[in-house]
Design an enzyme around this catalytic site. Structure first.
Site, PDB file in Angstrom:
ATOM      1  N   LYS A 176      22.646  55.784  30.297  1.00  0.00           N
ATOM      2  CA  LYS A 176      22.694  54.331  30.114  1.00  0.00           C
ATOM      3  C   LYS A 176      22.649  53.988  28.629  1.00  0.00           C
ATOM      4  O   LYS A 176      22.271  54.825  27.802  1.00  0.00           O
ATOM      5  CB  LYS A 176      21.522  53.688  30.852  1.00  0.00           C
ATOM      6  CG  LYS A 176      20.171  54.147  30.353  1.00  0.00           C
ATOM      7  CD  LYS A 176      19.073  53.762  31.314  1.00  0.00           C
ATOM      8  CE  LYS A 176      17.738  54.257  30.814  1.00  0.00           C
ATOM      9  NZ  LYS A 176      16.711  53.262  30.786  1.00  0.00           N
ATOM     10  N   ARG A 195       7.889  46.836  38.336  1.00  0.00           N
ATOM     11  CA  ARG A 195       9.154  46.361  37.758  1.00  0.00           C
ATOM     12  C   ARG A 195      10.122  46.314  38.922  1.00  0.00           C
ATOM     13  O   ARG A 195       9.959  45.459  39.793  1.00  0.00           O
ATOM     14  CB  ARG A 195       9.573  47.300  36.621  1.00  0.00           C
ATOM     15  CG  ARG A 195      10.595  46.713  35.664  1.00  0.00           C
ATOM     16  CD  ARG A 195      10.930  47.632  34.507  1.00  0.00           C
ATOM     17  NE  ARG A 195      11.590  48.874  34.913  1.00  0.00           N
ATOM     18  CZ  ARG A 195      12.056  49.801  34.076  1.00  0.00           C
ATOM     19  NH1 ARG A 195      11.938  49.639  32.774  1.00  0.00           N
ATOM     20  NH2 ARG A 195      12.647  50.893  34.523  1.00  0.00           N
ATOM     21  N   HIS A 210       9.845  55.099  39.621  1.00  0.00           N
ATOM     22  CA  HIS A 210       9.855  55.305  38.168  1.00  0.00           C
ATOM     23  C   HIS A 210       8.416  55.232  37.658  1.00  0.00           C
ATOM     24  O   HIS A 210       7.647  54.381  38.097  1.00  0.00           O
ATOM     25  CB  HIS A 210      10.718  54.212  37.523  1.00  0.00           C
ATOM     26  CG  HIS A 210      11.059  54.461  36.092  1.00  0.00           C
ATOM     27  ND1 HIS A 210      11.599  55.648  35.644  1.00  0.00           N
ATOM     28  CD2 HIS A 210      10.952  53.671  34.998  1.00  0.00           C
ATOM     29  CE1 HIS A 210      11.800  55.573  34.341  1.00  0.00           C
ATOM     30  NE2 HIS A 210      11.412  54.382  33.924  1.00  0.00           N
ATOM     31  N   ARG A 242      15.326  62.877  36.332  1.00  0.00           N
ATOM     32  CA  ARG A 242      16.221  61.922  35.660  1.00  0.00           C
ATOM     33  C   ARG A 242      15.889  61.792  34.171  1.00  0.00           C
ATOM     34  O   ARG A 242      15.442  60.748  33.721  1.00  0.00           O
ATOM     35  CB  ARG A 242      16.096  60.535  36.311  1.00  0.00           C
ATOM     36  CG  ARG A 242      16.373  60.440  37.780  1.00  0.00           C
ATOM     37  CD  ARG A 242      16.441  58.956  38.202  1.00  0.00           C
ATOM     38  NE  ARG A 242      15.307  58.189  37.743  1.00  0.00           N
ATOM     39  CZ  ARG A 242      14.231  57.901  38.472  1.00  0.00           C
ATOM     40  NH1 ARG A 242      14.145  58.287  39.718  1.00  0.00           N
ATOM     41  NH2 ARG A 242      13.237  57.196  37.944  1.00  0.00           N
ATOM     42  N   TYR A 244      16.760  41.268  -1.334  1.00  0.00           N
ATOM     43  CA  TYR A 244      16.194  39.947  -1.019  1.00  0.00           C
ATOM     44  C   TYR A 244      14.679  39.927  -1.183  1.00  0.00           C
ATOM     45  O   TYR A 244      13.983  40.844  -0.743  1.00  0.00           O
ATOM     46  CB  TYR A 244      16.510  39.573   0.435  1.00  0.00           C
ATOM     47  CG  TYR A 244      17.968  39.285   0.709  1.00  0.00           C
ATOM     48  CD1 TYR A 244      18.626  38.256   0.040  1.00  0.00           C
ATOM     49  CD2 TYR A 244      18.662  40.022   1.651  1.00  0.00           C
ATOM     50  CE1 TYR A 244      19.962  37.980   0.309  1.00  0.00           C
ATOM     51  CE2 TYR A 244      19.993  39.752   1.933  1.00  0.00           C
ATOM     52  CZ  TYR A 244      20.642  38.729   1.256  1.00  0.00           C
ATOM     53  OH  TYR A 244      21.953  38.461   1.524  1.00  0.00           O
ATOM     54  N   CYS A 247      19.078  44.814   4.245  1.00  0.00           N
ATOM     55  CA  CYS A 247      19.922  43.630   4.440  1.00  0.00           C
ATOM     56  C   CYS A 247      20.779  43.842   5.699  1.00  0.00           C
ATOM     57  O   CYS A 247      20.662  44.864   6.367  1.00  0.00           O
ATOM     58  CB  CYS A 247      20.838  43.418   3.239  1.00  0.00           C
ATOM     59  SG  CYS A 247      19.992  43.516   1.648  1.00  0.00           S
ATOM     60  N   MET A 248      21.665  42.903   5.988  1.00  0.00           N
ATOM     61  CA  MET A 248      22.480  43.020   7.203  1.00  0.00           C
ATOM     62  C   MET A 248      23.415  44.235   7.153  1.00  0.00           C
ATOM     63  O   MET A 248      23.598  44.927   8.157  1.00  0.00           O
ATOM     64  CB  MET A 248      23.308  41.747   7.413  1.00  0.00           C
ATOM     65  CG  MET A 248      24.053  41.731   8.731  1.00  0.00           C
ATOM     66  SD  MET A 248      25.030  40.248   8.971  1.00  0.00           S
ATOM     67  CE  MET A 248      23.762  39.022   9.198  1.00  0.00           C
ATOM     68  N   ASP A 249      23.980  44.494   5.974  1.00  0.00           N
ATOM     69  CA  ASP A 249      25.027  45.519   5.878  1.00  0.00           C
ATOM     70  C   ASP A 249      24.671  46.671   4.946  1.00  0.00           C
ATOM     71  O   ASP A 249      25.474  47.582   4.767  1.00  0.00           O
ATOM     72  CB  ASP A 249      26.321  44.890   5.334  1.00  0.00           C
ATOM     73  CG  ASP A 249      26.624  43.595   6.040  1.00  0.00           C
ATOM     74  OD1 ASP A 249      26.811  43.629   7.257  1.00  0.00           O
ATOM     75  OD2 ASP A 249      26.618  42.540   5.367  1.00  0.00           O
TER      76      ASP A 249
HETATM   77  C1  PLP Z   1      15.195  54.508  36.368  1.00  0.00           C
HETATM   78  C2  PLP Z   1      15.105  55.363  35.153  1.00  0.00           C
HETATM   79  N1  PLP Z   1      15.083  56.699  35.290  1.00  0.00           N
HETATM   80  C3  PLP Z   1      15.003  57.527  34.229  1.00  0.00           C
HETATM   81  C4  PLP Z   1      14.943  57.023  32.948  1.00  0.00           C
HETATM   82  C5  PLP Z   1      14.856  57.994  31.798  1.00  0.00           C
HETATM   83  O1  PLP Z   1      13.654  57.841  31.083  1.00  0.00           O
HETATM   84  P1  PLP Z   1      13.347  58.786  29.836  1.00  0.00           P
HETATM   85  O2  PLP Z   1      14.333  58.391  28.772  1.00  0.00           O
HETATM   86  O3  PLP Z   1      11.949  58.446  29.470  1.00  0.00           O
HETATM   87  O4  PLP Z   1      13.543  60.159  30.285  1.00  0.00           O
HETATM   88  C6  PLP Z   1      14.954  55.641  32.765  1.00  0.00           C
HETATM   89  C7  PLP Z   1      14.853  55.083  31.409  1.00  0.00           C
HETATM   90  O5  PLP Z   1      14.070  54.239  31.110  1.00  0.00           O
HETATM   91  C8  PLP Z   1      15.040  54.788  33.888  1.00  0.00           C
HETATM   92  O6  PLP Z   1      15.057  53.460  33.751  1.00  0.00           O
END
Ligand code: PLP
Length: 374
Positions: free
Chosen positions: A35, A133, A165, A221, A264, A311-313
């Site tokens: 992700k 969550r 999670h 995961r 700045y 700065c920004m850039d």
């Molecule tokens: C549902 C879920 N699984 C796994 C992960 C992976 O977590 P990490 O980067 O701590 O291994 C995340 C990341 O936040 C997540 O949201």
């Protein structure tokens, strides 16, 4: 073409890190979490590297990310962890994307999408075991399991997985860890007693995959560890190799007199006549502005603290009397092999986590894959 700055991603390191994770995972499969542009490393390239390293699933947060993986020709099992009302679930079903379902409304949308697509949707039920969550708990869990099994009986849905999670897996010994494993075990048992036949049960993020054998279940995961950054700094690096090196070429180098106010707000003044280099990345590229006068970079073979405000850039470093020229390379962070800071060091200097350092590097910084992509 020469670019002012780039994030060099070592795809071999990603493969190596998946190998480390597989060794810790025992017999569990590995879902590489890709992700958020693979935590800034480049969605498709990092996904390919993780699969080459032995991951057998990909995980993303949003459906659009999964569809991009499909567009790139990646047909491996892919799980979307976060759905909102009204997304194109028909496309998810048609393209064989697994969806996480933590609420009955989402189940109903997916069932309707499966009916329209004329194809079975694959879902993973999300149990809220204590993170508060996503996911369902208590009576909400019972209702979700019941609705999912009824939908499965109609042939529109396959309840392929069950997941949760951790909130505190990065804090070894935190009492919530055992409580969440216990709650997950009970919630899975309830669903199985009700008739669920899960292909995969999963709860472990990087920290759990590396430190909690009891939390491996059928699949782990890992996100941050895939990219070589330790999920539990107090326990060391686990043999992981950081994959990202952020570099920039000096845009301008000049001598300035003693007492020159820099950038700045003039929060930095030169103590004596000195050489300043302008580094062409800033907060517009994801360099934290809180790093002003705090973060170190490697320039001219030595660590230097950012001089004055980011700065920004761009930002400035003070090289004293050391030789340096426009076009010379500055390493902002990397694996540390050449003496440069690591993303972990930047995070610790700023009171944040390494996740934020690598993930926030923006789209304006091209990703480069030395040795080629996969
Ligand atoms: C549902 C879920 N699984 C796994 C992960 C992976 O977590 P990490 O980067 O701590 O291994 C995340 C990341 O936040 C997540 O949201």
């Amino acid at each position: 073409m020469r670019v002012p700055a780039e994030a060099r991603v070592d795809l071999g390191a990603i493969g190596h890190n998946i190998g480390v994770l597989r060794r810790h995972a025992g017999g569990a499969e590995v879902m590489a979490m890709v992700k958020a542009e693979a935590y800034g490393h480049g969605l498709v390239e990092a996904a390919r590297a993780a699969l080459a390293g032995g991951a057998s699933w990909l995980g993303v947060a949003k459906l659009a990310e999964a569809l991009r993986l499909r567009d790139a020709g990646l047909t491996v099992r892919t799980l979307v962890c976060l759905g909102v009302p009204g997304e194109p679930y028909e496309e998810a079903v048609a393209r064989g994307v697994d969806m996480t379902v933590g609420a009955v409304w989402l189940l109903e949308e997916i069932v309707r999408a499966a009916e329209r697509a004329g194809r079975e949707a694959r879902i993973h039920l999300k149990a809220d075991t204590g993170m508060s969550r996503g996911g369902a708990r208590g009576a909400g869990w019972e209702a979700l399991v019941d609705a999912a099994l009824k939908a499965e009986a109609t042939g529109h849905v396959r309840v392929a997985g069950v997941m949760s999670h951790f909130a505190c897996a990065d804090e070894p010994g935190h009492p919530s860890i055992a409580a969440q494993v216990g709650a997950f075990t009970e919630m899975v048992a309830h669903a199985e007693k009700a008739g669920a036949r899960f292909e995969v049960r999963h709860i472990a993020n990087s920290a759990a995959a590396l430190t909690l054998p009891e939390a491996r279940f059928d699949l782990v995961r890992p996100g941050i560890a895939t990219y070589g950054l330790t999920p539990v700094p107090s326990l060391g690096e686990f043999g992981l190799r950081p994959a990202m090196t952020l570099v920039a070429d000096a845009a301008l180098v000049k001598r300035v007199p003693a007492g020159s106010g820099v950038s700045y707000g003039h929060t930095y003044h030169t103590e004596r006549e000195t050489t300043l280099a302008v580094v062409p990345v800033g907060y517009g590229d994801g360099i934290p502005r809180q790093g002003s006068n705090v973060l170190e970079v490697l320039a001219g073979g030595r660590r230097r603290t950012i001089a004055g405000r980011v700065c920004m850039d761009q930002f400035v470093v003070d090289l004293g009397d050391d030789p340096f020229a426009a076009g010379d390379e500055i390493i902002l962070f990397g694996p540390g092999d050449r003496g440069e800071p690591t993303a972990r060091e930047w995070a610790e200097a700023l009171g944040t986590i390494s996740y934020e350092i690598v993930t926030r590097i923006g789209a304006r910084v091209p990703r480069a894959y030395p040795g080629g992509g996969l």
